[in-house]
Design an enzyme around this catalytic site. Structure first.
Site, PDB file in Angstrom:
ATOM      1  N   ARG A  44       8.091  -6.182  -9.648  1.00 26.30           N
ATOM      2  CA  ARG A  44       6.692  -5.814  -9.931  1.00 26.30           C
ATOM      3  C   ARG A  44       6.315  -4.509  -9.238  1.00 26.30           C
ATOM      4  NH1 ARG A  44       1.590  -7.036  -7.047  1.00 26.30           N
ATOM      5  NH2 ARG A  44       2.993  -7.744  -5.408  1.00 26.30           N
ATOM      6  N   LEU A  64      -3.042  -7.970  -9.625  1.00 22.82           N
ATOM      7  CA  LEU A  64      -4.473  -8.244  -9.791  1.00 22.82           C
ATOM      8  C   LEU A  64      -4.929  -7.692 -11.144  1.00 22.82           C
ATOM      9  CD1 LEU A  64      -5.775  -7.430  -6.177  1.00 22.82           C
ATOM     10  CD2 LEU A  64      -5.275  -9.666  -7.155  1.00 22.82           C
ATOM     11  N   ARG A  92       9.592  -1.420  -4.141  1.00 23.10           N
ATOM     12  CA  ARG A  92       9.750  -2.407  -3.072  1.00 23.10           C
ATOM     13  C   ARG A  92      11.135  -3.017  -2.936  1.00 23.10           C
ATOM     14  NH1 ARG A  92       4.288  -5.789  -3.439  1.00 23.10           N
ATOM     15  NH2 ARG A  92       3.127  -3.972  -2.785  1.00 23.10           N
ATOM     16  N   HIS A 139       8.251  -8.425   0.313  1.00 21.76           N
ATOM     17  CA  HIS A 139       7.463  -7.267   0.744  1.00 21.76           C
ATOM     18  C   HIS A 139       8.164  -6.685   1.970  1.00 21.76           C
ATOM     19  CE1 HIS A 139       4.254  -4.641   1.967  1.00 21.76           C
ATOM     20  NE2 HIS A 139       3.555  -4.950   0.893  1.00 21.76           N
ATOM     21  N   ASP A 178       3.318 -24.941  -7.465  1.00 23.61           N
ATOM     22  CA  ASP A 178       2.957 -26.188  -8.161  1.00 23.61           C
ATOM     23  C   ASP A 178       2.936 -26.021  -9.692  1.00 23.61           C
ATOM     24  OD1 ASP A 178       2.552 -26.899  -5.546  1.00 23.61           O
ATOM     25  OD2 ASP A 178       0.443 -27.432  -5.760  1.00 23.61           O
ATOM     26  N   ALA A 197      -5.095 -10.265  -0.612  1.00 21.30           N
ATOM     27  CA  ALA A 197      -4.624  -9.000  -1.189  1.00 21.30           C
ATOM     28  C   ALA A 197      -5.227  -7.834  -0.423  1.00 21.30           C
ATOM     29  CB  ALA A 197      -4.985  -8.924  -2.666  1.00 21.30           C
ATOM     30  N   GLN A 198      -4.391  -6.865  -0.131  1.00 23.30           N
ATOM     31  CA  GLN A 198      -4.848  -5.759   0.711  1.00 23.30           C
ATOM     32  C   GLN A 198      -4.940  -4.455  -0.066  1.00 23.30           C
ATOM     33  OE1 GLN A 198      -2.226  -5.485   4.105  1.00 23.30           O
ATOM     34  NE2 GLN A 198      -3.055  -7.328   5.059  1.00 23.30           N
ATOM     35  N   GLY A 199      -3.790  -4.029  -0.616  1.00 23.24           N
ATOM     36  CA  GLY A 199      -3.669  -2.684  -1.198  1.00 23.24           C
ATOM     37  C   GLY A 199      -4.721  -2.393  -2.252  1.00 23.24           C
ATOM     38  N   GLY A 200      -4.856  -3.275  -3.255  1.00 24.58           N
ATOM     39  CA  GLY A 200      -5.888  -3.086  -4.267  1.00 24.58           C
ATOM     40  C   GLY A 200      -5.410  -3.342  -5.681  1.00 24.58           C
ATOM     41  N   GLU A 216       0.906   3.566  -3.549  1.00 21.60           N
ATOM     42  CA  GLU A 216       1.886   2.578  -3.061  1.00 21.60           C
ATOM     43  C   GLU A 216       3.242   2.869  -3.689  1.00 21.60           C
ATOM     44  OE1 GLU A 216       0.408  -1.522  -2.967  1.00 21.60           O
ATOM     45  OE2 GLU A 216      -1.609  -0.730  -3.164  1.00 21.60           O
ATOM     46  N   HIS A 238       7.147 -12.500  -1.034  1.00 24.39           N
ATOM     47  CA  HIS A 238       5.781 -12.019  -1.283  1.00 24.39           C
ATOM     48  C   HIS A 238       5.255 -12.396  -2.658  1.00 24.39           C
ATOM     49  CE1 HIS A 238       2.357  -9.337  -0.870  1.00 24.39           C
ATOM     50  NE2 HIS A 238       2.721  -8.650  -1.939  1.00 24.39           N
TER      51      HIS A 238
HETATM   52  P1  FAD Z   1      -3.821 -17.257  -6.325  1.00 25.03           P
HETATM   53  O1  FAD Z   1      -4.782 -16.226  -5.934  1.00 25.03           O
HETATM   54  O2  FAD Z   1      -2.736 -17.569  -5.368  1.00 25.03           O
HETATM   55  O3  FAD Z   1      -4.636 -18.604  -6.594  1.00 25.03           O
HETATM   56  C1  FAD Z   1      -3.957 -19.806  -6.848  1.00 25.03           C
HETATM   57  C2  FAD Z   1      -4.958 -20.938  -6.764  1.00 25.03           C
HETATM   58  O4  FAD Z   1      -4.400 -22.130  -7.263  1.00 25.03           O
HETATM   59  C3  FAD Z   1      -5.424 -21.244  -5.358  1.00 25.03           C
HETATM   60  O5  FAD Z   1      -6.802 -21.496  -5.409  1.00 25.03           O
HETATM   61  C4  FAD Z   1      -4.690 -22.532  -5.017  1.00 25.03           C
HETATM   62  O6  FAD Z   1      -5.316 -23.325  -4.053  1.00 25.03           O
HETATM   63  C5  FAD Z   1      -4.668 -23.191  -6.367  1.00 25.03           C
HETATM   64  N1  FAD Z   1      -3.621 -24.194  -6.567  1.00 25.03           N
HETATM   65  C6  FAD Z   1      -2.286 -24.051  -6.444  1.00 25.03           C
HETATM   66  N2  FAD Z   1      -1.654 -25.194  -6.769  1.00 25.03           N
HETATM   67  C7  FAD Z   1      -2.616 -26.091  -7.092  1.00 25.03           C
HETATM   68  C8  FAD Z   1      -2.603 -27.445  -7.509  1.00 25.03           C
HETATM   69  N3  FAD Z   1      -1.457 -28.146  -7.646  1.00 25.03           N
HETATM   70  N4  FAD Z   1      -3.785 -28.062  -7.758  1.00 25.03           N
HETATM   71  C9  FAD Z   1      -4.958 -27.398  -7.601  1.00 25.03           C
HETATM   72  N5  FAD Z   1      -5.023 -26.113  -7.218  1.00 25.03           N
HETATM   73  C10 FAD Z   1      -3.871 -25.458  -6.980  1.00 25.03           C
HETATM   74  N6  FAD Z   1      -1.461  -7.922  -5.662  1.00 25.03           N
HETATM   75  C11 FAD Z   1      -2.067  -6.781  -6.062  1.00 25.03           C
HETATM   76  O7  FAD Z   1      -2.144  -6.507  -7.269  1.00 25.03           O
HETATM   77  N7  FAD Z   1      -2.618  -5.945  -5.138  1.00 25.03           N
HETATM   78  C12 FAD Z   1      -2.573  -6.194  -3.798  1.00 25.03           C
HETATM   79  O8  FAD Z   1      -3.090  -5.434  -3.006  1.00 25.03           O
HETATM   80  C13 FAD Z   1      -1.925  -7.366  -3.359  1.00 25.03           C
HETATM   81  N8  FAD Z   1      -1.816  -7.652  -2.035  1.00 25.03           N
HETATM   82  C14 FAD Z   1      -1.289  -8.857  -1.657  1.00 25.03           C
HETATM   83  C15 FAD Z   1      -1.272  -9.193  -0.300  1.00 25.03           C
HETATM   84  C16 FAD Z   1      -0.819 -10.442   0.104  1.00 25.03           C
HETATM   85  C17 FAD Z   1      -0.801 -10.808   1.564  1.00 25.03           C
HETATM   86  C18 FAD Z   1      -0.349 -11.357  -0.867  1.00 25.03           C
HETATM   87  C19 FAD Z   1       0.141 -12.708  -0.454  1.00 25.03           C
HETATM   88  C20 FAD Z   1      -0.330 -11.012  -2.212  1.00 25.03           C
HETATM   89  C21 FAD Z   1      -0.790  -9.763  -2.614  1.00 25.03           C
HETATM   90  N9  FAD Z   1      -0.804  -9.401  -3.957  1.00 25.03           N
HETATM   91  C22 FAD Z   1      -1.396  -8.222  -4.346  1.00 25.03           C
HETATM   92  C23 FAD Z   1      -0.409 -10.344  -4.994  1.00 25.03           C
HETATM   93  C24 FAD Z   1      -1.698 -10.975  -5.564  1.00 25.03           C
HETATM   94  O9  FAD Z   1      -2.611 -11.199  -4.512  1.00 25.03           O
HETATM   95  C25 FAD Z   1      -1.429 -12.291  -6.251  1.00 25.03           C
HETATM   96  O10 FAD Z   1      -0.363 -12.170  -7.113  1.00 25.03           O
HETATM   97  C26 FAD Z   1      -2.646 -12.716  -7.038  1.00 25.03           C
HETATM   98  O11 FAD Z   1      -3.763 -12.753  -6.191  1.00 25.03           O
HETATM   99  C27 FAD Z   1      -2.407 -14.070  -7.664  1.00 25.03           C
HETATM  100  O12 FAD Z   1      -3.609 -14.530  -8.198  1.00 25.03           O
HETATM  101  P2  FAD Z   1      -3.634 -15.944  -8.887  1.00 25.03           P
HETATM  102  O13 FAD Z   1      -5.053 -16.205  -9.247  1.00 25.03           O
HETATM  103  O14 FAD Z   1      -2.600 -16.013  -9.922  1.00 25.03           O
HETATM  104  O15 FAD Z   1      -3.166 -16.958  -7.727  1.00 25.03           O
HETATM  105  C1  SIN Z   2       0.190  -4.338  -0.300  1.00 23.58           C
HETATM  106  O1  SIN Z   2      -0.975  -4.051  -0.020  1.00 23.58           O
HETATM  107  O2  SIN Z   2       1.162  -3.800   0.220  1.00 23.58           O
HETATM  108  C2  SIN Z   2       0.442  -5.408  -1.304  1.00 23.58           C
HETATM  109  C3  SIN Z   2       0.218  -4.870  -2.655  1.00 23.58           C
HETATM  110  C4  SIN Z   2       0.844  -5.762  -3.685  1.00 23.58           C
HETATM  111  O3  SIN Z   2       1.524  -6.726  -3.379  1.00 23.58           O
HETATM  112  O4  SIN Z   2       0.677  -5.446  -4.867  1.00 23.58           O
END
Ligand code: FAD
Ligand code: SIN
Length: 538
Positions: A382, A388, A286, A240, A219, A46-49, A117, A347
């Site tokens: 979204r 986050l 977006r 994205h 999954d 995650a970059q933006g915040g 953003e 994304h």
């Molecule tokens: P994740 O952080 O994806 O964690 C999922 C976990 O589950 C991982 O540890 C994975 O290994 C595990 N897992 C998956 N399947 C299995 C399985 N079958 N068995 C065991 N473990 C498993 N959102 C924002 O609000 N602000 C941002 O700035 C932002 N920037 C982003 C930038 C990028 C490049 C990306 C890709 C996303 C960004 N997002 C941002 C979206 C945000 O990062 C995600 O939506 C959020 O981090 C998801 O968190 P989570 O804990 O639900 O899942």
């Molecule tokens: C971004 O930094 O552009 C990603 C932010 C987000 O997906 O919420």
């Protein structure tokens, strides 16, 4: 077969999983199971915040309004309000745990350096430079590791949920554990628990081009669907707008915060084009920006669009976006001098397992939190940096709810995993081929612009592929590759079916056959029909 008992099982080690585990560890023993290394998650990239109301010129009402506008009529306003207004307390907690958000230099005014953003009417995104997610993971991992009541199992991939109904037990169907694959030994074991939290993240890998890391194979959604849970709003896949376009960059994101600091989207000849599509220009939500880039590329035949932030000094760019600046430089682009080539990429999955604010699902004992869940916050699109925030608020509520229930071990035996006459996989070529086919099919036919014909084509192919994958799954000893392939194909079908059910264009779902929004908005799309491939001996 090894069976491990725990009071709480959390699957996933991103922000939702780790935060849930940390809160739950106050109430009992927690196992965190994660399929790769601990930090490998969407969170880490995650970059933006994190969007949160932090200043007196902002308000909860304004953040709610921006979220509802981005969500195009499908957000649940009560949920939006609860999440937005619970934000500041959760941010304060994260800071107490050690997270340092960027602050403003100099005197006067607000304390934080807030980013902006798309779709936000105010600067309200707390960040740690452009590596907010990495900092979040670091802080949460340190906390999780320091708690004696948390046990972490890496390289363990959850395969399927175990439910009392599947075991043939009387009474309401509840979740009692999960089978998992130990990726180190290749063995299958089970965890028995009264409380299982799915925090498995998103579904980016369902598409050929994505900003997501390799773990994002849907999954949790696939497991929940197989176990009979309602899956909601899967047609709303967020693309994205600005993924770096370079053959070696794989999936590197150029944060929307770069546009928040004044970058413009331009064509090859340097002409800005976003005002032609929306009065909010480069900071429109977006869905609108990604569609505009897609259209520009189709009309002009250009392979990408460009970001122009050359009016900012190298010093500013290096300080505000150190990671992006360096990464672009490593591919030969100096942001202060060159246009950055960008393309949209899959994304974020706005839909998922239908869940309450506290993670509760239709099945007792099963919770969903983070990107895997559909709480009603995001609606049809979204708002940037809201996810986050959602994970922080919902993991906290989840722990409060789960702690109020009994933590007694389910009184039942877990049957050993049946391998039947399965043999070691000797057709890995099928896995690689079908992996590419699912992702290419989804990209070509179920992407930013859809149509009835494209969706019908996609459905035929995905259904054939799923049959083939299913047969292979039952005939071969399971590996992580076949499990993840099975899951992206299942998620593909859910996305296509949901898209077919929505006969209008709204938010992230745009179809040439119904280009307008229907009034009143059709309800959320819900699929709740287990595909009948739950476990091998069915
Ligand atoms: P994740 O952080 O994806 O964690 C999922 C976990 O589950 C991982 O540890 C994975 O290994 C595990 N897992 C998956 N399947 C299995 C399985 N079958 N068995 C065991 N473990 C498993 N959102 C924002 O609000 N602000 C941002 O700035 C932002 N920037 C982003 C930038 C990028 C490049 C990306 C890709 C996303 C960004 N997002 C941002 C979206 C945000 O990062 C995600 O939506 C959020 O981090 C998801 O968190 P989570 O804990 O639900 O899942
Ligand atoms: C971004 O930094 O552009 C990603 C932010 C987000 O997906 O919420």
């Amino acid at each position: 077969m090894k069976v491990i008992d725990t009071e709480f099982l959390v699957v996933g080690s991103g922000i939702a999983g780790l935060m849930s585990a940390i809160h739950l560890s106050r109430h009992g023993r927690v196992i965190v199971m994660t399929k790769k290394e601990l930090a490998e998650s969407n969170t880490n990239y995650a970059q933006g915040g994190i969007a949160c109301v932090m200043t007196s010129d902002d308000s909860f009402d304004q953040h709610v309004k921006d979220t509802l506008i981005a969500g195009c009529g499908l957000c649940d306003e009560n949920i939006v309000r609860e999440i937005v207004s619970a934000g500041p307390a959760r941010i304060a907690e994260l800071e107490r745990m050690g997270l340092a958000f960027a602050e403003r230099n100099g005197s006067g005014g607000a304390r934080y350096d807030l980013g902006r953003e798309g779709g936000h009417s105010r600067r309200r995104v707390l960040h740690s430079g452009d590596i907010t997610g990495r900092e979040v993971e670091k802080v949460l991992l340190a906390h999780a590791r320091s708690r004696p009541s948390i046990q972490i199992i890496e390289h363990a991939l959850a395969i399927d949920l175990i439910t009392s109904g599947w075991l043939g037990l009387p009474g309401p169907n509840r979740c009692v554990g999960a089978y998992f694959l130990d990726r180190g030994t290749g063995e299958i074991a089970a965890i028995r628990t009264p409380h299982l939290v799915l925090a498995t993240g998103g579904a980016g890998k369902v598409y050929l081009y994505t900003t997501n890391p390799d773990i994002a194979t849907a999954d949790g959604v696939a497991m929940a669907w197989r176990a009979g849970l309602p899956i909601r709003d899967m047609e709303f896949i967020q693309f994205h707008p600005t993924c770096l376009y370079h053959p070696k960059a794989k999936s590197f994101l150029i944060s929307e915060a770069v546009r928040g600091e004044g970058a413009r989207l331009v064509d090859e000849s340097g002409r800005p084009f976003m005002e032609r599509y929306d009065p909010r220009g480069d900071l429109a939500p977006r869905d609108i920006v990604a569609r505009a880039i897609d259209r520009e590329m189709k009309v002009t035949g250009a392979p990408c669009a460009f970001l122009d932030i050359r009016h900012k000094s190298p010093a500013f760019l290096r300080e505000r976006f150190p990671n992006i600046y360096e990464k672009c430089l490593s591919f030969g682009f100096d942001m202060a001098r060159n246009l950055l080539p960008v393309v949209p990429a899959a994304h974020y999955c706005c839909g998922g397992i239908e869940a309450g604010l506290d993670g509760t699902t239709a099945m007792p004992g099963l919770y969903a939190c983070g990107e895997v869940a559909s709480t009603g916050l995001h609606g049809a699109n979204r708002l940037a940096s809201n996810s986050l925030l959602e994970a922080l608020v919902c993991s906290h509520r989840l722990a409060e709810t789960a702690a109020a229930f009994s933590r007694e071990r389910p009184d039942l035996d877990i049957p050993a995993w049946q391998t039947g006459s399965a043999t070691p996989s000797d057709e890995a070529v099928m896995i690689g081929h079908n992996w590419n086919e699912v992702r290419t099919c989804m990209w070509d036919y179920v992407g930013i612009v859809r149509s009835d014909k494209r969706l019908e084509r996609a459905m035929r192919r995905i259904r054939n592929l799923r049959q083939e994958i299913r047969q292979y799954y039952f005939e071969s000893l399971v590996t992580s590759d076949i499990l993840e392939l099975r899951n992206i194909a299942a998620a593909g079908e859910l996305i296509v079916r949901s898209a077919m059910m929505r006969r209008e264009s709204r938010g992230l779902h745009f179809t040439l056959d119904y280009p307008e929004q229907a009034a009143p908005p059709p309800r959320n799309t819900v699929i709740c029909d287990p595909p009948g491939e739950f476990l091998p001996d069915e």
